[in-house]
Design an enzyme around this catalytic site. Structure first.
Site, mmCIF file in Angstrom:
data_model
loop_
_atom_site.group_PDB
_atom_site.id
_atom_site.type_symbol
_atom_site.label_atom_id
_atom_site.label_comp_id
_atom_site.label_asym_id
_atom_site.label_seq_id
_atom_site.Cartn_x
_atom_site.Cartn_y
_atom_site.Cartn_z
ATOM 1 N N ASP A 27 6.789 -1.618 -52.538
ATOM 2 C CA ASP A 27 8.000 -2.443 -52.705
ATOM 3 C C ASP A 27 8.726 -2.330 -51.366
ATOM 4 O OD1 ASP A 27 9.692 -3.939 -54.833
ATOM 5 O OD2 ASP A 27 11.164 -2.638 -53.915
ATOM 6 N N LYS A 83 9.162 1.516 -62.631
ATOM 7 C CA LYS A 83 9.581 1.366 -61.228
ATOM 8 C C LYS A 83 10.008 2.732 -60.713
ATOM 9 C CE LYS A 83 10.247 -1.732 -57.956
ATOM 10 N NZ LYS A 83 9.491 -2.970 -57.660
HETATM 11 P P1 NDP Z 1 9.697 -5.279 -47.250
HETATM 12 O O1 NDP Z 1 10.272 -3.915 -47.097
HETATM 13 O O2 NDP Z 1 8.352 -5.570 -46.738
HETATM 14 O O3 NDP Z 1 10.705 -6.366 -46.649
HETATM 15 C C1 NDP Z 1 12.012 -6.469 -47.088
HETATM 16 C C2 NDP Z 1 12.733 -7.490 -46.224
HETATM 17 O O4 NDP Z 1 14.054 -7.695 -46.743
HETATM 18 C C3 NDP Z 1 12.917 -7.019 -44.792
HETATM 19 O O5 NDP Z 1 12.960 -8.143 -43.960
HETATM 20 C C4 NDP Z 1 14.277 -6.312 -44.846
HETATM 21 O O6 NDP Z 1 14.921 -6.276 -43.590
HETATM 22 C C5 NDP Z 1 15.025 -7.205 -45.804
HETATM 23 N N1 NDP Z 1 16.036 -6.406 -46.542
HETATM 24 C C6 NDP Z 1 15.808 -5.322 -47.313
HETATM 25 N N2 NDP Z 1 16.938 -4.845 -47.816
HETATM 26 C C7 NDP Z 1 17.916 -5.639 -47.341
HETATM 27 C C8 NDP Z 1 19.301 -5.668 -47.494
HETATM 28 N N3 NDP Z 1 19.936 -4.755 -48.260
HETATM 29 N N4 NDP Z 1 19.984 -6.663 -46.871
HETATM 30 C C9 NDP Z 1 19.344 -7.580 -46.101
HETATM 31 N N5 NDP Z 1 18.015 -7.609 -45.917
HETATM 32 C C10 NDP Z 1 17.319 -6.656 -46.522
HETATM 33 O O7 NDP Z 1 9.793 -5.583 -48.836
HETATM 34 P P2 NDP Z 1 8.980 -6.657 -49.664
HETATM 35 O O8 NDP Z 1 8.776 -7.893 -48.867
HETATM 36 O O9 NDP Z 1 7.828 -5.975 -50.279
HETATM 37 O O10 NDP Z 1 10.004 -6.942 -50.862
HETATM 38 C C11 NDP Z 1 11.024 -7.944 -50.782
HETATM 39 C C12 NDP Z 1 11.516 -8.265 -52.169
HETATM 40 O O11 NDP Z 1 10.438 -8.732 -52.978
HETATM 41 C C13 NDP Z 1 12.116 -7.093 -52.955
HETATM 42 O O12 NDP Z 1 13.135 -7.572 -53.810
HETATM 43 C C14 NDP Z 1 10.941 -6.617 -53.793
HETATM 44 O O13 NDP Z 1 11.371 -5.915 -54.951
HETATM 45 C C15 NDP Z 1 10.315 -7.950 -54.143
HETATM 46 N N6 NDP Z 1 8.920 -7.898 -54.565
HETATM 47 C C16 NDP Z 1 7.959 -7.374 -53.746
HETATM 48 C C17 NDP Z 1 6.639 -7.383 -54.141
HETATM 49 C C18 NDP Z 1 5.544 -6.936 -53.244
HETATM 50 O O14 NDP Z 1 4.374 -7.106 -53.622
HETATM 51 N N7 NDP Z 1 5.808 -6.397 -52.078
HETATM 52 C C19 NDP Z 1 6.255 -7.869 -55.481
HETATM 53 C C20 NDP Z 1 7.321 -8.467 -56.221
HETATM 54 C C21 NDP Z 1 8.597 -8.446 -55.774
HETATM 55 P P3 NDP Z 1 14.780 -4.963 -42.657
HETATM 56 O O15 NDP Z 1 13.441 -5.100 -42.011
HETATM 57 O O16 NDP Z 1 15.919 -5.045 -41.730
HETATM 58 O O17 NDP Z 1 14.864 -3.786 -43.590
#
Ligand code: NDP
Length: 444
Positions: free
Chosen positions: A166, A126
């Site tokens: 991510d 990572k």
């Molecule tokens: P994105 O950046 O596309 O979206 C993240 C979302 O979560 C946004 O809506 C963001 O809001 C919100 N968010 C992020 N940080 C915080 C925080 N500290 N408090 C509240 N809301 C928060 O990320 P992904 O959708 O890719 O990833 C989401 C999760 O899934 C993570 O844990 C990631 O590790 C996991 N994941 C992702 C994969 C992938 O293929 N993308 C694969 C496996 C796991 P805002 O827009 O305001 O930042």
């Protein structure tokens, strides 16, 4: 003291100030107790667990870049190459101000077992940076990505370490990172996944994590005699995972009534309008207030609150430790049947235990969100073959992987008298293959 307890103590002692890493290691090693106890003397002699909890390599570097006003900024970049026993390191790059070594190590450690569960030959890693992409111009994002890659490119490659997206790293960032890698190394190779479709990306990779989450959740519910169709679902987040989880849930006949970002959350009683959500978050990169403004029946609330909404299934898809014990109590009081983690470790340790004690079906992230990395591995296969598979072909493989994965963790839980405990099932099933490979490869 048992070998597991000794190593747990050592992890806390040797990695102070890394609470997320401690949390992830404790959850995994607690599950592995019965596996370790079967052959404790040999594993202790071979320092198996010490080798498991210490990354093979961790790289920390400075990332200087220039903003649109000519000001130089310096961020910190990380890549933790955790375990390559079953394949080259694979795992995403997170760009978020909260990123530090503890977060990257917890994610890298989890990734070892998740990648193993996919059944594909990929090790765990990572990376990321404390850079905040929010509010930056495209040129500033490019400047950061190029600087980040100018250092990272020394350590990665299509057969050694293959980063992906991510939080904060989507198609735009992967494009800039790939372009810089190609320029610096003179290689057009599958060194990153989540690439654009015009330069080696896989169809269905964008959708994969969210779709996979629904495929495995549907399978789990089906095996407990519960149809997904007709159910009410609460989702947190509104990024990549959340958006495609909502899309697939609705295709499967469920109604998703919430989503959120780091500022607030939406309750939409008629079901989230996915096309509008994509327009607001993916294309225009706006806040959810813009969604509410365009949809009169939707209610916008500032701050946290998704888990106060009555639902049958909860899908936390934002970030770590976002679903607390108080949230879990509220969900149970409202009659939730299942919680499946779309994000990595979104449920706090005490909330996980509470949900399990209450008999709620609980799927941990390393199983439930493995569809993303599984499809990344399918992208690697296509890059090696210099071929492109159809959307249907990739989606069908993704679905088969997720259904198999559920049965794999279910079987592991049953073999160790933990029937229905998918946390233990996932940790054990993911570990068994890594254990076998580590023992066969000698002390390395
Ligand atoms: P994105 O950046 O596309 O979206 C993240 C979302 O979560 C946004 O809506 C963001 O809001 C919100 N968010 C992020 N940080 C915080 C925080 N500290 N408090 C509240 N809301 C928060 O990320 P992904 O959708 O890719 O990833 C989401 C999760 O899934 C993570 O844990 C990631 O590790 C996991 N994941 C992702 C994969 C992938 O293929 N993308 C694969 C496996 C796991 P805002 O827009 O305001 O930042």
């Amino acid at each position: 003291m048992s070998y597991v307890d000794e190593v747990l103590e050592e992890v806390v002692r040797e990695n102070p100030h890394e609470p997320e890493f401690h949390q992830a290691v404790k959850e995994v090693l607690d599950s592995l107790r019965p596996v370790i106890e079967k052959n404790e003397a040999v594993y202790r002699r071979d320092a198996l667990l010490e080798r498991l909890v210490n990354p093979e390599r961790q790289i920390k570097f400075r990332v200087p870049w220039i903003d649109d006003q000519g000001q130089v900024h310096v961020n910190t970049g990380y890549r933790v190459q955790f375990n390559s026993a079953i394949g080259p390191y694979k795992g995403g790059l997170r760009l978020h101000p909260s990123v530090n070594l503890s977060i990257i190590k917890f994610l890298g450690f989890e990734q070892i077992f998740k990648n193993s569960l996919t059944g594909l030959p990929i090790g765990g890693g990572k990376g990321g940076s404390d850079f905040d992409p929010k509010g930056k111009s495209d040129r500033e994002i490019m400047a950061f990505c190029q600087s980040f890659m100018s250092e990272l490119c020394k350590y990665i490659g299509a057969d050694t370490d293959i980063p992906a997206g991510d939080i904060g790293t989507g198609a735009r960032e992967i494009g800039y990172l790939f372009g810089e890698y190609k320029k610096l190394r003179g290689l057009f190779e599958g060194v990153l996944t989540g690439k654009g479709l015009s330069f080696g990306g896989s169809l269905a990779r964008t959708e994969a994590t969210g779709y996979g989450l629904l495929y495995i959740t549907e399978e789990m519910l089906k095996c407990h005699g519960i149809p997904l169709a007709g159910k009410t679902i609460a989702v947190s987040g509104s990024g990549n995972v959340a958006t495609y989880a909502i899309e697939k849930a609705q295709q499967l006949g469920a109604k998703v009534v919430t989503c959120s970002d780091s500022s607030g959350w939406i309750y939409d009683p008629d079901g989230i309008d996915v096309a509008l959500l994509k327009e607001v978050k993916e294309r225009k990169r706006q806040r959810l207030t813009a969604y509410a403004a365009a949809r009169p029946q939707a209610v916008y609330h500032e701050g946290k609150g998704v888990w106060s909404t009555p639902c049958d299934v909860a899908l936390p898809c934002a970030t770590q430790n976002e679903l607390t014990l108080a949230d879990a109590e509220q969900l149970v009081a409202n009659g939730v049947l299942a919680v499946s983690e779309g994000a990595n470790m979104p449920t706090t340790a005490d909330a996980t235990v509470y949900l399990q004690e209450q008999g709620i079906l609980f799927l941990p992230g390393k199983a439930a969100n493995a569809g993303g990395v599984a499809t990344s591995a399918l992208e690697m296969s296509q890059n090696s073959e210099r071929l492109r598979w159809s959307f249907q072909e990739v989606d069908a493989q993704l679905k088969a992987i997720m259904v198999d994965l559920y049965h794999h963790i279910d079987d592991a839980a049953k073999r160790y008298d933990r029937e229905g405990n998918y946390v233990d099932g996932a940790n054990i099933a993911g570990f068994e293959k890594v254990l076998d490979a580590m023992m066969m490869q000698g002390i390395v």
